[in-house]
Design an enzyme around this catalytic site. Sequence first.
Site, mmCIF file in Angstrom:
data_model
loop_
_atom_site.group_PDB
_atom_site.id
_atom_site.type_symbol
_atom_site.label_atom_id
_atom_site.label_comp_id
_atom_site.label_asym_id
_atom_site.label_seq_id
_atom_site.Cartn_x
_atom_site.Cartn_y
_atom_site.Cartn_z
ATOM 1 N N LYS A 244 0.768 -1.319 -0.116
ATOM 2 C CA LYS A 244 -0.005 -0.009 -0.119
ATOM 3 C C LYS A 244 1.023 1.375 -0.001
ATOM 4 C CE LYS A 244 -1.609 -1.446 3.914
ATOM 5 N NZ LYS A 244 -2.132 -1.695 5.085
ATOM 6 N N THR B 275 -6.543 10.192 8.473
ATOM 7 C CA THR B 275 -6.270 9.050 7.874
ATOM 8 C C THR B 275 -5.820 7.882 8.825
ATOM 9 O OG1 THR B 275 -3.996 9.771 7.628
ATOM 10 C CG2 THR B 275 -5.352 9.866 5.669
ATOM 11 N N GLY C 223 -6.082 4.681 10.786
ATOM 12 C CA GLY C 223 -6.980 3.395 10.395
ATOM 13 C C GLY C 223 -7.415 2.982 9.109
ATOM 14 N N THR C 224 -6.622 3.817 7.895
ATOM 15 C CA THR C 224 -7.147 3.367 6.593
ATOM 16 C C THR C 224 -6.415 1.893 6.454
ATOM 17 O OG1 THR C 224 -4.787 4.506 6.057
ATOM 18 C CG2 THR C 224 -6.786 5.626 5.762
ATOM 19 N N GLY C 225 -5.254 1.539 6.948
ATOM 20 C CA GLY C 225 -4.809 0.171 6.656
ATOM 21 C C GLY C 225 -5.910 -0.950 7.256
ATOM 22 N N CYS C 226 -6.073 -0.697 8.294
ATOM 23 C CA CYS C 226 -6.980 -1.825 9.045
ATOM 24 C C CYS C 226 -8.245 -1.852 8.263
ATOM 25 C CB CYS C 226 -7.532 -1.142 10.592
ATOM 26 S SG CYS C 226 -6.029 -0.709 11.481
#
Length: 617
Positions: free
Chosen positions: A297, A330, A332-335
């Site tokens: 990502k 942003t 928590g975008t990965g979770c």
Amino acid sequence: MGFAVSTTAHVSAYTSTGPSLQASVGSGAPGRIRPQPPDLAVVWDGSQLRPLTDKDRHQRVNIFTRHRMAMASAAAAPPQAVHPGRVPSSTLLLFSRRLPRPPPRRRRRPYRLLAAASAREMPWPHVLTVAGSDSGGGAGVQADIKACAARGAYCSSVVTAVTAQNTVGVQGIHVVPEEFIREQLNSVLSDMSVDVVKTGMLPSIGVVKVLCESLKKFPVKALVVDPVMVSTSGDTLSESSTISVYRDELFAMADIVTPNVKEASRLLGNVPLHTISDMRSAAESIYKFGPKYVLVKGGDMPESSEAIDIFFDGKEFVELHGHRIQTRNTHGTGCTLASCIASELAKGATMLHAVQVAKNFVESALLHSRDLIIGNGPQGPFDHLFKLKCPPYNVGSQPSFKPDQLFLYAVTDSRMNKKWGRSIKEAVQAAIEGGATVVQLREKDSETREFLEAAKACMEICKSSGVPLLINDRVDIALACDADGVHVGQSDMSAGEVRELLGPGKIIGVSCKTPAQAQQAWNDGADYIGCGGVFPTSTKANNPTLGFDGLKTVCLASKLPVVAIGGINASNAGSVMELGLPNLKGVAVVSALFDRQCVATETRSLKSMLINTCSRA
Ligand SMILES: Nc1ncnc2c1ncn2[C@@H]1O[C@H](COP(=O)(O)OP(=O)(O)O)[C@@H](O)[C@H]1O
Ligand SMILES: Cc1ncc(COP(=O)(O)O)c(N)n1
Ligand SMILES: [Mg+2]
């Protein structure tokens, strides 16, 4: 979860017991009954018993793990009374010979009914997140539950650590003891028919090992591994020693691994990753640890106007381009991305499609949440449930419509599709891939049956992407394919009549050129109006142009949200949105998307332009 599947021989043995085929039911309390492999599994289809088909077997997991519920209802019936004649049709019956005491004078021991469950039960896609709690509610388990809820999946949670965290950073971490993590995993996986497991913060080697053991004991359809190591605020969430066990054990079990650039770098011994080409090499190297797919990502790649992720399936790379939303929110975008992927997989999507839907979802959530303010730190949370927001002018109107969906409104054109040799479905797919927020099918020359088939195919795509599909004029087609709504012109059926036919839950739009028409649309119970042609257009002959002045007049008079239409393209859409009219929610576009070689690219660049204009405003 493998257990023996019946053969025809079993079935005939069973049916040979004739009409007295009662199956006795265990009398113990439902909660005490332990799942056990059945000796026989057959389907009662309402008139006869038949062997299992592959389709029935697919149902098996749900049925078996709903054992308790099914037993509870069966046990409520008097003993010896569960007769196939009393079981609803299309019911899977699982039988065991293990009766505590065989009844006297029977050569063949009767089967005991283990579970009966109607095949019509609606499965609920189920994601289990194994992750840390974020007290600030933006990332970790809290983000996962919200993301799954927003994508229509059920989310259970095994908490690996409790963090004291806010928008400034991580102030403390309390790791849950490994044995208690094992106990949580056992509780959920042994009972709740989990489809997909998604991992987040796994704080130590021991925790990763416990997870691997549990997954071997209770295999699931797919495993999504988000190798969370350091929070965006720079705090360590997983000991560096876990890297080896991630690489050697967990990755080999994973369907997809989703590191951000920093995590990818760490997993590969701190190699520097600065360019797209570095991200590709990293994806290739991580793939060698054994996952089926890798997504590197690029949300945190500095100085990029796009958010680019690299997807690798072992053979080919796909560069996923998204708009970079300018926002501090942003956290928590990965979770969220990993949980959305897991939800889509649980619903049955292919991996690439799941990733695309997830990326679009994150982008939309960031866009809608860009100005929200929670906390004083540099990393704010965003609103996963942005679709529930109901602006004031929509109160009392239809719950399914959100005016922000008008942002980039793609209107298909049959002649253009023919010209470029693409089907309606392909055109819609491409527009959604490029980021269209609503699609209208405008078919002027197809036969009804052909149109309906195409509309049904488009509905499937739109449903799985969460983009509403509207049908131009044809209420019958909208009803037949259960479209999200209808758009009518001034010479079509009135919005009031359409509302009568479609009911309150559907979206209705009306083309309006004057304040009086806008007022009528409001009176008729429409949800939005399309206003134009703003500029001259080739798609409508003899269509007077309103220009900016006409658009302004209608927007200021309209009680409904407005989408501007007519000759809008990448070079003039910005100037339309810059008018800054509060209820002008977006632009509707035909030729600028569909009279082009690559619909997805055109849609993407137009959206990018719109986002930039609106962020500046
Ligand atoms: N500002 C942004 N605008 C749009 N998409 C973003 C933005 N920041 C992150 N993303 C996307 O969110 C997803 C999560 O990425 P990233 O932030 O790199 O992961 P992590 O949260 O694990 O650091 C990726 O699909 C990424 O492209
Ligand atoms: C409990 C927990 N899990 C995961 C993250 C990563 O999220 P981000 O990369 O957005 O900081 C986090 N901060 N906290
Ligand atoms: Mg991030």
